[in-house]
Design a protein around this motif. Structure first.
Motif: not given
Length: 168
Positions: A79-97
């Motif tokens: 497993a490659r670590l996933v930064e929690p802040l990256l997931v939060a940013r991606v979630a915001v991008l998904a909502q905007a999209s």
């Protein structure tokens, strides 16, 4: 952060469809030609978000497996670590999209509502109908990909009860 409500997306798309229909109905003869490739950028965004959702889901699943102490399955990498802040940013991008996709679905739907019935009588309306259909499909694909990406970013429920001594 709360998830996107589907009802909000439907209301937004419906309201903009009515507004776009009224505007196109009033100024259709003065609008430039609608080329088929105009909504393709929405399809590209939908594809990128769908691939991102697939990749992020796999990485988060591998990370959860590693945290649980289980060995990776045959053929899986560590497993490659996933930064929690990256997931939060991606979630915001998904909502905007999702909202952007709903806006364009409404606009293209309004255009389609006007030019669709005219397609048999007006030459330009035929090509504009094709463009509007492509626009609606690409916009809805963007909404679907964005909602999937948002669902991948959600934190799963706790699998175990809180430990003793911890009050919730």
């Amino acid at each position: 952060m709360t998830p996107v409500r589907r009802r909000d997306l439907v209301v937004l798309a419906g309201g903009l469809a009515v507004a776009a229909w009224l505007l196109v109905r009033a100024w259709y003869g003065e609008l430039p030609a609608l080329d088929w490739w105009l909504p393709v950028s929405l399809a590209v965004l939908a594809l990128v978000e769908a691939l991102g959702a697939r990749t992020l889901r796999a990485r988060l699943a591998a990370q959860r497996t590693a945290r649980a102490g289980r060995a990776p399955r045959a053929g899986e990498r560590a497993a490659r670590l996933v930064e929690p802040l990256l997931v939060a940013r991606v979630a915001v991008l998904a909502q905007a999209s999702a909202y952007v996709g709903a806006v364009f679905a409404g606009v293209w739907g309004g255009v389609l509502a006007h030019v669709g019935p005219l397609a048999g009588r007006v030459q330009d309306a035929r090509s504009d109908t094709v463009t509007a259909v492509i626009g609606v499909v690409c916009s809805l694909a963007l909404v679907a990909a964005a909602l999937w990406l948002e669902s991948v970013c959600r934190i799963p429920p706790e699998e175990q009860e809180p430990s003793e001594g911890v009050s919730a």
